[in-house]
Design an enzyme around this catalytic site. Structure first.
Site, PDB file in Angstrom:
ATOM      1  CD  GLU A   1      20.816  14.624  61.975  1.00  0.00           C
ATOM      2  OE1 GLU A   1      19.782  15.288  61.775  1.00  0.00           O
ATOM      3  OE2 GLU A   1      21.510  14.714  63.001  1.00  0.00           O
TER       4      GLU A   1
ATOM      5  CE  LYS B   1      23.131  22.040  67.783  1.00  0.00           C
ATOM      6  NZ  LYS B   1      22.812  20.602  67.643  1.00  0.00           N
TER       7      LYS B   1
ATOM      8  CG  ASP C   1      12.599  20.478  76.396  1.00  0.00           C
ATOM      9  OD1 ASP C   1      12.707  19.450  75.695  1.00  0.00           O
ATOM     10  OD2 ASP C   1      12.632  21.628  75.922  1.00  0.00           O
TER      11      ASP C   1
END
Length: 309
Positions: free
Chosen positions: A29, A167, A146
């Site tokens: 990426e 994370k 979210d």
């Protein structure tokens, strides 16, 4: 760069040749480079990532959208462009690809958009740092809307994503539940514990464990007989680069309080928290980030080599 027929993608000659000959390839990426690392260091890491993939026997394919063209495999000049502090690059999730291409804009690809473009180019393996996931509810509520697009994309995209979990600012238990709902296999590489990016264990078990690249490749091959979803391989950060858990927990608590005071919400939360980690840790979190993504790229290349057999 050469554009493949019947596709809007522009593949570098090296990547196009590797796809045509079924050679091992690893997608990488570009958001990590443009938005996740400071100028100077980002270009160094970009080159190291590609070098690690080559050393392990695969072709690197860093992905970005430049001037409205999705590019799979970048030249060194293009790597310099996406790493430049003066580059005006949007952060592109999958939903942003169409508008960016149609309007001739440029942007760096996230996990979701990189996975989609890799699959479209015929690249089955993708290495990154961490996966997006489900955020914790807003204080005062017990639900959250979210949820990272990474999860939905992985549910319908035939690609192996090698990462170091997600994370610890995310709701890891809820994220694993979403992946289960979408029938995405979650593997632990030489671990029974799902990692949490800077930490080797999140406290949550992985459903399945593999202990070498050949086993990982065998799982991917077998899974494709039954499903078109992707596969997630969680590779813990190298032990010598893991953040001290007490330091990690302190930085996380400070960062969350900072987010609360500033009223930060949505997609802006993660960059604020990461910046606090980088600053308050004296650069230790940057070293950890670099170490884990290099480790993932190396492992992804070895698995890609097994798949190419």
């Amino acid at each position: 760069m050469s554009t493949q027929p019947d596709t809007p993608l522009s593949l570098s000659p090296e990547v196009a040749d590797a796809v045509a000959t079924h050679a091992p390839i690893v997608a990488l990426e570009s958001t990590l480079l443009s938005h996740g690392l400071p100028p100077g260091r980002n270009l160094e890491v970009a080159r190291r990532l590609e070098g690690v993939v080559r050393e392990a026997g695969a072709v690197p394919a860093t992905i970005a959208v430049l001037d409205g063209v999705p590019r799979v495999g970048l030249t060194d000049a293009e790597l310099e462009r996406i790493c430049s502090p003066d580059a005006e690059l949007d952060k592109l999730s999958l939903r942003d690809l169409g508008p960016t291409v149609a309007l001739g804009r440029s942007g760096a690809t996230t996990v979701a958009s990189t996975a989609a473009l890799a699959a479209a180019a015929g690249i089955p393996v993708f290495a990154t740092g961490g996966l997006g996931g489900v955020h914790h509810p807003v204080p005062g509520t017990n639900v959250t809307w979210d949820v990272s697009a990474d999860l939905g994309t992985l549910a319908r995209t035939d690609v192996l994503v090698v990462c170091s979990g997600m994370k610890s600012i995310l709701d890891i238990a809820a994220t694993l539940e979403v992946l289960e709902t979408h029938s995405v296999p979650v593997l632990g590489y030489r671990t029974d514990d799902f990692p949490a990016f800077y930490l080797r264990s999140s406290g949550h078990p992985v459903p399945h464990r593999v202990d070498d690249p050949a086993q990982a490749a065998a799982v991917v091959t077998a899974h494709r007989r039954f499903s078109s979803s992707g596969v997630l391989l969680a590779n813990p950060i190298p032990v010598e680069h893991e953040l001290d858990r007490d330091v990690h927990d302190r930085l996380l608590a400070e960062g969350l309080e900072l987010v609360r005071k500033r009223g930060v919400t949505g997609s802006d939360v993660t960059p604020v928290l990461l910046e606090h980690f980088h600053t308050a840790s004296g650069g230790a979190s940057l070293d950890a980030n670099e170490a884990l993504v290099l480790s993932n790229a190396d492992l992804a290349a070895r698995i890609a080599t097994e798949l190419a057999r």
